[in-house]
Design a protein around this motif. Structure first.
Motif, mmCIF file in Angstrom:
data_model
loop_
_atom_site.group_PDB
_atom_site.id
_atom_site.type_symbol
_atom_site.label_atom_id
_atom_site.label_comp_id
_atom_site.label_asym_id
_atom_site.label_seq_id
_atom_site.Cartn_x
_atom_site.Cartn_y
_atom_site.Cartn_z
ATOM 1 N N ASP A 1 3.100 4.685 -1.007
ATOM 2 C CA ASP A 1 2.305 4.759 -2.237
ATOM 3 C C ASP A 1 0.849 4.371 -1.980
ATOM 4 O O ASP A 1 -0.075 5.012 -2.486
ATOM 5 N N LEU A 2 0.651 3.331 -1.194
ATOM 6 C CA LEU A 2 -0.703 2.899 -0.854
ATOM 7 C C LEU A 2 -1.420 3.982 -0.047
ATOM 8 O O LEU A 2 -2.594 4.284 -0.288
ATOM 9 N N TYR A 3 -0.709 4.588 0.893
ATOM 10 C CA TYR A 3 -1.315 5.664 1.684
ATOM 11 C C TYR A 3 -1.725 6.829 0.778
ATOM 12 O O TYR A 3 -2.815 7.390 0.945
ATOM 13 N N ILE A 4 -0.876 7.181 -0.167
ATOM 14 C CA ILE A 4 -1.191 8.294 -1.077
ATOM 15 C C ILE A 4 -2.487 7.998 -1.828
ATOM 16 O O ILE A 4 -3.377 8.854 -1.919
ATOM 17 N N LYS B 1 -7.608 8.520 9.807
ATOM 18 C CA LYS B 1 -6.807 8.685 11.020
ATOM 19 C C LYS B 1 -5.942 7.443 11.259
ATOM 20 O O LYS B 1 -4.750 7.557 11.537
ATOM 21 N N GLY B 2 -6.534 6.264 11.109
ATOM 22 C CA GLY B 2 -5.782 5.023 11.286
ATOM 23 C C GLY B 2 -4.702 4.858 10.242
ATOM 24 O O GLY B 2 -3.575 4.451 10.549
ATOM 25 N N ALA B 3 -5.028 5.184 9.011
ATOM 26 C CA ALA B 3 -4.040 5.069 7.929
ATOM 27 C C ALA B 3 -2.876 6.036 8.154
ATOM 28 O O ALA B 3 -1.707 5.664 7.970
ATOM 29 N N ALA B 4 -3.187 7.253 8.562
ATOM 30 C CA ALA B 4 -2.131 8.245 8.818
ATOM 31 C C ALA B 4 -1.236 7.797 9.969
ATOM 32 O O ALA B 4 -0.014 7.921 9.900
ATOM 33 N N ALA B 5 -1.846 7.263 11.021
ATOM 34 C CA ALA B 5 -1.064 6.809 12.180
ATOM 35 C C ALA B 5 -0.137 5.667 11.797
ATOM 36 O O ALA B 5 1.040 5.671 12.167
#
Length: 115
Positions: free
Chosen positions: A29-32, A62-66
């Motif tokens: 949820d935070l990533y979204i 990029k860091g968040a996706a990883a």
């Protein structure tokens, strides 16, 4: 849609061993929320032709996706983060990134629903 195509199941299953499923859901949820902010900022960088902002925002996303295990989004950002292309090409990258991000989030949500 193949879940394994979009998410790093080794990482996510590792999280599952160490964390409660609710924590993983909060992480997604935070990533979204954050990815929407990053995409808006990346778009602003394209519109303003701001190379520095482009790189900074791509780097953050990029860091968040990883860390969220969205491997294809991470790979796309690796490819475009340091690009010095024109605004039109960057806009095309952003469009592809947005679609890829939506697909990855859907794959993660599908994985989550199956747990």
């Amino acid at each position: 849609m193949a879940t394994t195509q979009h998410i790093d199941l080794i990482l996510i299953n590792g999280y599952l061993e160490a964390l409660d499923l609710a924590v993983i859901e909060q992480m997604l949820d935070l990533y979204i929320e954050q990815s929407a902010l990053y995409l808006t900022a990346i778009n602003r960088a394209v519109v303003n032709m701001d190379e520095k902002a482009w790189q900074e925002q791509c780097h953050k996303m990029k860091g968040a996706a990883a860390s969220t295990g969205l491997s294809q989004v991470h790979q796309k950002l690796l490819l475009i983060e340091k690009s010095h292309e024109d605004a039109e090409t960057k806009a095309q990258h952003l469009q592809a990134l947005s679609l890829l991000n939506q697909q990855a989030i859907a794959a993660f949500q599908q994985w989550f629903a199956e747990q």
